[in-house]
Design an enzyme around this catalytic site. Structure first.
Site, PDB file in Angstrom:
ATOM      1  N   GLU A   1      -0.800 -10.365   3.160  1.00 29.11           N
ATOM      2  CA  GLU A   1      -0.129  -9.502   4.772  1.00 29.11           C
ATOM      3  C   GLU A   1      -0.631 -10.757   5.759  1.00 29.11           C
ATOM      4  O   GLU A   1       0.309 -10.942   6.982  1.00 29.11           O
ATOM      5  CB  GLU A   1      -1.124  -8.379   4.949  1.00 29.11           C
ATOM      6  CG  GLU A   1      -0.264  -7.635   3.795  1.00 29.11           C
ATOM      7  CD  GLU A   1      -1.715  -6.474   3.345  1.00 29.11           C
ATOM      8  OE1 GLU A   1      -1.246  -5.045   2.743  1.00 29.11           O
ATOM      9  OE2 GLU A   1      -2.699  -6.900   3.584  1.00 29.11           O
TER      10      GLU A   1
ATOM     11  N   LYS B   1      -7.596   7.129   9.940  1.00 34.21           N
ATOM     12  CA  LYS B   1      -7.184   5.572  10.257  1.00 34.21           C
ATOM     13  C   LYS B   1      -7.934   4.686  11.202  1.00 34.21           C
ATOM     14  O   LYS B   1      -7.904   4.025  11.466  1.00 34.21           O
ATOM     15  CB  LYS B   1      -6.565   4.663   9.644  1.00 34.21           C
ATOM     16  CG  LYS B   1      -5.650   5.076   7.954  1.00 34.21           C
ATOM     17  CD  LYS B   1      -6.720   4.880   7.029  1.00 34.21           C
ATOM     18  CE  LYS B   1      -6.481   5.617   5.991  1.00 34.21           C
ATOM     19  NZ  LYS B   1      -4.726   4.798   4.864  1.00 34.21           N
TER      20      LYS B   1
ATOM     21  N   ASP C   1       3.402  -3.480   7.796  1.00 32.41           N
ATOM     22  CA  ASP C   1       2.061  -2.429   7.579  1.00 32.41           C
ATOM     23  C   ASP C   1       1.772  -1.745   7.572  1.00 32.41           C
ATOM     24  O   ASP C   1       1.010  -1.226   8.824  1.00 32.41           O
ATOM     25  CB  ASP C   1       2.080  -3.965   7.651  1.00 32.41           C
ATOM     26  CG  ASP C   1       1.101  -4.274   5.419  1.00 32.41           C
ATOM     27  OD1 ASP C   1       1.032  -2.905   4.958  1.00 32.41           O
ATOM     28  OD2 ASP C   1       0.426  -5.611   5.429  1.00 32.41           O
TER      29      ASP C   1
ATOM     30  N   GLY D   1       0.721  -1.094  -0.058  1.00 35.68           N
ATOM     31  CA  GLY D   1      -0.263   0.305   0.357  1.00 35.68           C
ATOM     32  C   GLY D   1       0.628   1.013  -0.221  1.00 35.68           C
ATOM     33  O   GLY D   1       1.962   0.948   0.460  1.00 35.68           O
TER      34      GLY D   1
END
Length: 222
Positions: A107, A125, A85, A33
């Protein structure tokens, strides 16, 4: 700070975390990402300290290799001290929704091997209750309709991610309209549906550390 600047800040903070916590010669786990890309770019100057990296997607593999960082097959790696991540949503218990980029299965596999899972994201987030971001579910193509019916029975609205195929050759149903108050229970329930490869809830294996980009700097939660 712009969202891109926040991502770059947490990417640099994650590279600093790796430098402090991953021994020289070890293997680093790298996610997928836009925020993970910022981490890869920040890791590049110190990449030669490490044996290499395990990539959670083909896109991540390509970016690592462009920076000259060797990419290893997970089957050839015994331990990963740190996996870095991003997340699409993360709650106060460091449970996450991941898979907006479609790499949730790989992942989840890399996270299972890692000693420490470091989540990097910007403050947008962080949520009280997950579910505003649609929950990705990777499915075997022939089971798509069956899985969609089962997901609907759980109260969600599954939508096929049109024109998208995962690195594993599967499809993704994005489930809208969920209020995820029991992340571990829902993760287990969805994974039991025949035809599901896995879903984007990371609650059975949540993050150990959160590096959160805010306008006042990067904050650390654990």
């Amino acid at each position: 700070m712009t969202q891109d600047e926040l991502k770059q800040a947490v990417g640099r903070a994650a590279a600093d975390y790796v430098a402090a916590h991953a021994p020289a010669g070890s293997v680093i786990g790298v996610g997928t990402g836009s925020t993970a890309n910022c981490f890869i770019d920040a890791l590049a100057p110190i990449g030669s300290r490490y044996r290499g990296a395990v990539a959670s997607s083909e896109a991540t593999r390509a970016r690592l290799e462009r920076h000259g960082i060797p990419v290893l097959d997970l089957n050839d790696v015994d331990t990963i001290p740190v996996y870095v991540d991003g997340a699409d949503e993360i709650d106060g218990g460091l449970n996450m929704i991941k898979g907006g980029g479609g790499a949730l299965t790989r992942e989840k596999i890399v996270a299972a091997v890692a000693t420490t899972f470091v989540c990097i994201c910007d403050a947008s987030k962080r949520v009280e209750v997950m579910g505003r971001f649609p929950l990705p579910v990777e499915v075997i193509p022939m089971a798509r309709a069956h899985v969609a019916r089962e997901l609907a029975s759980l109260g969600g609205t599954p939508v096929l991610r049109a024109g998208f195929v995962t690195d594993n050759g599967n499809q993704i149903l994005d489930v809208h309209g969920l209020a995820i108050t029991d992340p571990k229970g829902l993760e287990a329930r969805i994974n039991q549906i025949t035809g599901v490869v896995t879903n984007g809830l990371f609650a059975m294996r949540p993050a150990d550390v959160l590096l959160l980009g805010t306008d006042t700097g990067v904050r650390t939660f654990s």
